[in-house]
Write a protein that holds these residues in place. Structure first.
Motif, short mmCIF file in Angstrom:
data_model
loop_
_atom_site.label_atom_id
_atom_site.label_comp_id
_atom_site.label_asym_id
_atom_site.label_seq_id
_atom_site.Cartn_x
_atom_site.Cartn_y
_atom_site.Cartn_z
N LEU A 141 0.83 -1.21 0.00
CA LEU A 141 0.00 0.00 0.00
C LEU A 141 0.87 1.25 0.00
O LEU A 141 0.57 2.22 -0.70
N THR A 142 1.96 1.22 0.76
CA THR A 142 2.86 2.38 0.81
C THR A 142 3.50 2.64 -0.55
O THR A 142 3.51 3.78 -1.03
N ILE A 143 4.01 1.58 -1.17
CA ILE A 143 4.65 1.74 -2.48
C ILE A 143 3.64 2.22 -3.51
O ILE A 143 3.91 3.15 -4.29
N LEU A 224 14.28 1.91 -1.20
CA LEU A 224 15.24 1.28 -0.30
C LEU A 224 14.48 0.78 0.92
O LEU A 224 13.87 1.56 1.66
N TYR A 225 14.50 -0.53 1.12
CA TYR A 225 13.81 -1.16 2.24
C TYR A 225 14.85 -1.57 3.26
O TYR A 225 15.57 -2.55 3.08
N MET A 226 14.95 -0.79 4.33
CA MET A 226 15.94 -1.05 5.38
C MET A 226 15.35 -1.99 6.43
O MET A 226 14.15 -1.95 6.72
N THR A 227 16.20 -2.83 7.02
CA THR A 227 15.77 -3.68 8.12
C THR A 227 16.84 -3.68 9.20
O THR A 227 18.01 -3.41 8.93
N ARG A 228 16.43 -4.00 10.41
CA ARG A 228 17.39 -4.09 11.51
C ARG A 228 17.97 -5.50 11.59
O ARG A 228 17.36 -6.46 11.14
N VAL A 229 19.14 -5.60 12.16
CA VAL A 229 19.70 -6.90 12.49
C VAL A 229 19.05 -7.32 13.80
O VAL A 229 19.16 -6.64 14.82
N VAL A 263 12.49 5.71 1.20
CA VAL A 263 13.08 4.81 2.19
C VAL A 263 11.97 4.23 3.06
O VAL A 263 11.19 4.99 3.67
N LEU A 264 11.89 2.92 3.11
CA LEU A 264 10.91 2.22 3.94
C LEU A 264 11.63 1.41 5.01
O LEU A 264 12.81 1.07 4.86
N HIS A 265 10.92 1.10 6.06
CA HIS A 265 11.47 0.28 7.15
C HIS A 265 10.27 -0.29 7.91
O HIS A 265 9.36 0.47 8.28
N PRO A 266 10.24 -1.60 8.18
CA PRO A 266 9.09 -2.15 8.91
C PRO A 266 9.04 -1.71 10.37
O PRO A 266 8.00 -1.85 11.00
N CYS A 284 10.09 7.65 4.46
CA CYS A 284 8.63 7.41 4.46
C CYS A 284 8.20 6.34 5.46
O CYS A 284 7.08 5.87 5.42
N TYR A 285 9.07 5.96 6.38
CA TYR A 285 8.77 4.83 7.26
C TYR A 285 7.72 5.14 8.31
O TYR A 285 6.97 4.24 8.71
N PHE A 286 7.60 6.39 8.75
CA PHE A 286 6.54 6.70 9.70
C PHE A 286 5.18 6.78 8.98
O PHE A 286 4.16 6.36 9.53
#
Length: 307
Positions: A141-143, A224-229, A263-266, A284-286
């Motif tokens: 939906l965001t994309i 760019l879809y960022m994720t945490r370790v 920039v996205l991030h879950p 755009c993550y928030f």
């Protein structure tokens, strides 16, 4: 029970069903008052065996904004699970109280098991390092909202690709749309699982490359879809400490990216996105987290067959 529609894996939804949910979510965003009483008298049970902020709150907010009620737990030690109650018994009992269940569990496959014992729809809110389909609906939906369509993008997915259930689900879903190219960015120890590489990317002929340095490819990305370790997925704390700072997105790296990259991030983030990036209009993550509530509203309506 066999006719109940569940959501365990992104592939449980056809392209038509996906588009229906995204379209409904978009309409809810535009006309929230029209949906505010549709689930009056209905109950959502949120069974969270793992910690969560956004996913649990967005499910609960979604249900309340539809006029429904919620029950459940956010810590299994506050339920009969602490006394040794089995998952099957918990599901049997809760499905007699609620109309629909959203469940997060640390064990892969747990949500699928829950469907065997439930008399109401089950929504997988994350099962271990396996799948997270409602986060994927949020991502889509965001994309679609920010990029207007789900086709023809260069998508960089960065960070923990081995244990990241949001990554696995997103790759499954985005592979169904045309002309997308995926760039996988991770240290060697956290590369994508072989089954995702073989059964999705290679089998579906999705163009992809694997690299270790974000700086080498950031200028090519539309998304760019960022994720945490994820510390909770590691058996060895030394490995976590060694890898946790592998990728940190800062303004210096952002300066090399396209002007219209998003920039996205879950979420949650730890330190993989510097706070200075929050001010960048491409961050755009928030907004993505807000979209998550609307898409879960649409999904609940869909599974309960309420219009």
């Amino acid at each position: 029970m066999n006719n109940i529609k569940h959501l365990i894996d992104p592939m449980d939804l056809s392209i038509m069903e996906l588009e229906d949910i995204l379209g409904l979510a978009n309409d809810i965003m535009k006309n929230p008052k029209e949906y505010s009483h549709l689930l009056s008298g209905k109950i959502l049970a949120t069974l969270f065996y793992e910690p969560s902020t956004r996913t649990r709150f967005s499910f609960e907010a979604a249900m309340m904004k539809l006029g429904g009620n919620i029950l459940g737990f956010s810590e299994p030690n506050s339920s009969s699970v602490s006394k040794g109650e089995s998952l099957s018994d918990t599901i049997k009992i809760v499905s007699t109280y609620a109309d629909i269940i959203a469940m997060r569990h640390p064990k892969e496959g747990s949500a699928k098991v829950a469907t065997i014992y439930s008399s109401v729809p089950i929504i997988n809110a994350g099962d271990g390092g396996h799948q997270h389909p409602t986060q994927t609906l949020t991502d889509l939906l965001t994309i679609k909202s920010l990029k207007e369509n789900l086709e023809g993008h260069v998508i960089g997915i960065c960070g923990d690709l081995k244990f990241g259930r949001t990554v696995h689900s997103l790759i499954k879903a985005i592979s169904r749309y045309k002309n997308n190219k995926i760039i996988l960015i991770s240290p060697e120890e956290l590369t994508i699982p072989q089954y995702i590489r073989d059964e999705i990317l290679i089998k579906e002929n999705i163009p992809f490359i694997e690299v270790e340095r974000l700086e080498d490819v950031i200028d090519k990305l539309d998304i760019l879809y960022m994720t945490r370790v994820q510390k909770e997925r590691f058996f060895n704390e030394e490995d976590y400490i060694r890898l946790k700072d592998s990728y940190i997105l800062d303004q210096s790296k952002m300066s090399k990216a396209k002007k219209d990259m998003i920039v996205l991030h879950p979420l949650p983030r730890v330190n993989e996105i510097a706070q200075e990036v929050d001010k960048d209009p491409r961050a755009c993550y928030f907004k993505q987290a807000e979209y998550g509530m609307y898409v879960r509203m649409a999904l609940i309506l869909k599974l309960l067959e309420v219009r």
